[in-house]
Design a protein around this motif. Structure first.
Motif, short mmCIF file in Angstrom:
data_model
loop_
_atom_site.label_atom_id
_atom_site.label_comp_id
_atom_site.label_asym_id
_atom_site.label_seq_id
_atom_site.Cartn_x
_atom_site.Cartn_y
_atom_site.Cartn_z
N ARG A 168 0.94 -0.92 -0.02
CA ARG A 168 0.00 0.31 -0.16
C ARG A 168 0.93 1.66 -0.15
NH1 ARG A 168 -1.97 2.46 4.30
NH2 ARG A 168 -1.25 0.64 5.87
N GLN A 169 0.31 1.76 -0.63
CA GLN A 169 1.23 3.68 -1.06
C GLN A 169 -0.23 4.36 -0.49
OE1 GLN A 169 3.50 2.50 -4.10
NE2 GLN A 169 5.16 4.19 -2.79
N THR A 170 0.15 5.75 -0.05
CA THR A 170 -0.88 6.79 -0.26
C THR A 170 -0.01 7.83 0.09
OG1 THR A 170 -0.83 7.05 2.74
CG2 THR A 170 -2.62 5.50 1.37
N VAL A 171 -0.63 9.00 0.03
CA VAL A 171 0.22 10.65 0.03
C VAL A 171 0.94 10.68 1.35
CG1 VAL A 171 0.22 12.64 0.07
CG2 VAL A 171 -1.25 11.85 -1.21
N LYS A 172 0.86 9.61 2.40
CA LYS A 172 1.13 9.62 3.81
C LYS A 172 2.46 7.96 4.00
CE LYS A 172 -2.30 12.35 5.56
NZ LYS A 172 -2.83 13.12 7.05
N VAL A 173 1.86 7.31 3.77
CA VAL A 173 2.79 5.80 4.31
C VAL A 173 2.73 5.13 3.08
CG1 VAL A 173 1.58 6.05 6.45
CG2 VAL A 173 0.70 4.89 4.72
N THR A 174 4.07 4.47 3.12
CA THR A 174 4.42 2.93 2.15
C THR A 174 4.40 2.36 3.18
OG1 THR A 174 5.98 4.61 0.89
CG2 THR A 174 6.21 2.43 0.49
N ALA A 175 3.81 1.23 2.56
CA ALA A 175 3.60 -0.05 4.12
C ALA A 175 3.65 -1.79 3.17
CB ALA A 175 1.76 0.36 4.11
N TRP A 176 4.54 -2.50 3.85
CA TRP A 176 4.34 -3.82 3.42
C TRP A 176 3.65 -4.61 4.58
CZ3 TRP A 176 7.62 0.53 3.35
CH2 TRP A 176 8.39 0.69 1.93
N ASN A 177 3.05 -5.46 3.52
CA ASN A 177 2.52 -6.85 4.64
C ASN A 177 4.12 -8.25 4.68
OD1 ASN A 177 0.16 -4.99 5.02
ND2 ASN A 177 -0.99 -6.19 3.56
N VAL A 178 4.05 -7.66 5.77
CA VAL A 178 5.90 -8.81 5.37
C VAL A 178 5.04 -10.32 6.01
CG1 VAL A 178 7.91 -9.41 7.24
CG2 VAL A 178 7.96 -6.96 6.85
N GLY A 179 3.89 -10.38 6.45
CA GLY A 179 3.53 -12.00 7.51
C GLY A 179 1.74 -11.56 7.79
N ASN A 191 0.51 -11.06 10.58
CA ASN A 191 0.54 -10.79 11.60
C ASN A 191 1.66 -9.57 11.61
OD1 ASN A 191 -1.15 -11.94 12.82
ND2 ASN A 191 0.18 -13.58 13.53
N LEU A 192 2.61 -8.98 10.49
CA LEU A 192 3.28 -7.88 10.26
C LEU A 192 3.84 -7.73 9.41
CD1 LEU A 192 5.72 -7.60 11.82
CD2 LEU A 192 7.58 -9.64 10.39
N GLY A 193 2.54 -6.15 9.75
CA GLY A 193 3.10 -4.99 8.69
C GLY A 193 4.47 -3.98 9.11
N LEU A 194 5.13 -3.32 7.96
CA LEU A 194 6.01 -2.18 8.31
C LEU A 194 5.44 -0.87 7.62
CD1 LEU A 194 9.21 -2.78 8.51
CD2 LEU A 194 8.97 -1.56 6.82
N VAL A 195 5.55 -0.14 8.10
CA VAL A 195 4.84 1.17 7.91
C VAL A 195 6.53 1.97 7.66
CG1 VAL A 195 3.52 2.81 8.35
CG2 VAL A 195 3.19 0.36 8.17
N VAL A 196 6.62 2.90 6.73
CA VAL A 196 7.46 4.27 6.72
C VAL A 196 6.48 5.12 6.45
CG1 VAL A 196 8.45 5.19 5.39
CG2 VAL A 196 8.94 3.02 5.49
N GLN A 197 6.12 5.93 7.15
CA GLN A 197 5.54 7.29 7.25
C GLN A 197 6.22 8.34 6.00
OE1 GLN A 197 4.61 8.57 11.09
NE2 GLN A 197 3.76 10.55 10.44
N THR A 198 5.90 9.15 5.32
CA THR A 198 6.30 9.76 4.10
C THR A 198 6.14 10.72 4.30
OG1 THR A 198 4.56 9.03 2.94
CG2 THR A 198 6.37 8.18 2.13
N ASP A 199 4.78 11.38 5.46
CA ASP A 199 4.55 12.65 5.61
C ASP A 199 5.23 13.60 6.75
OD1 ASP A 199 3.35 10.90 7.65
OD2 ASP A 199 1.35 12.84 7.67
N GLN A 200 6.06 12.51 7.12
CA GLN A 200 7.17 13.05 8.07
C GLN A 200 8.28 12.77 8.85
OE1 GLN A 200 6.18 15.71 10.48
NE2 GLN A 200 4.90 16.03 9.32
N PRO A 201 9.22 12.79 9.23
CA PRO A 201 9.48 14.09 9.89
C PRO A 201 10.15 14.76 8.93
CG PRO A 201 11.35 12.90 10.19
CD PRO A 201 10.16 12.15 9.81
N ASN A 202 9.96 16.19 9.13
CA ASN A 202 10.24 17.21 7.89
C ASN A 202 11.81 17.21 7.63
OD1 ASN A 202 7.75 17.55 7.69
ND2 ASN A 202 7.91 19.40 9.50
#
Length: 98
Positions: A19-30, A32-43
């Motif tokens: 999943r990719q939105t304006v605010k995050v990029t996310a992976w479903n690793v398993g 029960n395991l998601g990993l999210v990089v927040q792209t709207d912060q930090p500045n």
């Protein structure tokens, strides 16, 4: 920008994001395991926020982690990821180096 390097590194390890939105990029690793990089912060250009499910009690926490209890609010775009659903504790890693 450092966030892009983090996203590239995670993509190389786990494949294309679920999943990719304006605010995050996310992976479903398993399941029960998601990993999210927040792209709207930090500045800051040399930091990245990476969200992970809270580990089991037997695992130690990284020094760069902020704990978010189950009842506390956090970035709303983390909730769709496995293990990061509303009502579950989470970690926000503040990544500043490779």
């Amino acid at each position: 920008m450092f966030k892009n390097k983090v996203i590239e590194r995670i993509t190389n390890e786990f494949g294309i994001p679920a999943r990719q939105t304006v605010k995050v990029t996310a992976w479903n690793v398993g399941s029960n395991l998601g990993l999210v990089v927040q792209t709207d912060q930090p500045n800051k250009e040399d930091h990245a926020f990476v969200w992970l499910p809270y580990p089991p009690d037997t695992e130690s926490l990284p020094e760069i982690a902020l704990e978010y209890p189950a009842e506390s609010g956090r970035h709303s775009n983390t909730y769709p990821s496995p293990g990061l659903e509303r009502g579950k504790p989470a970690l926000k890693l503040i990544v500043t180096s490779n």
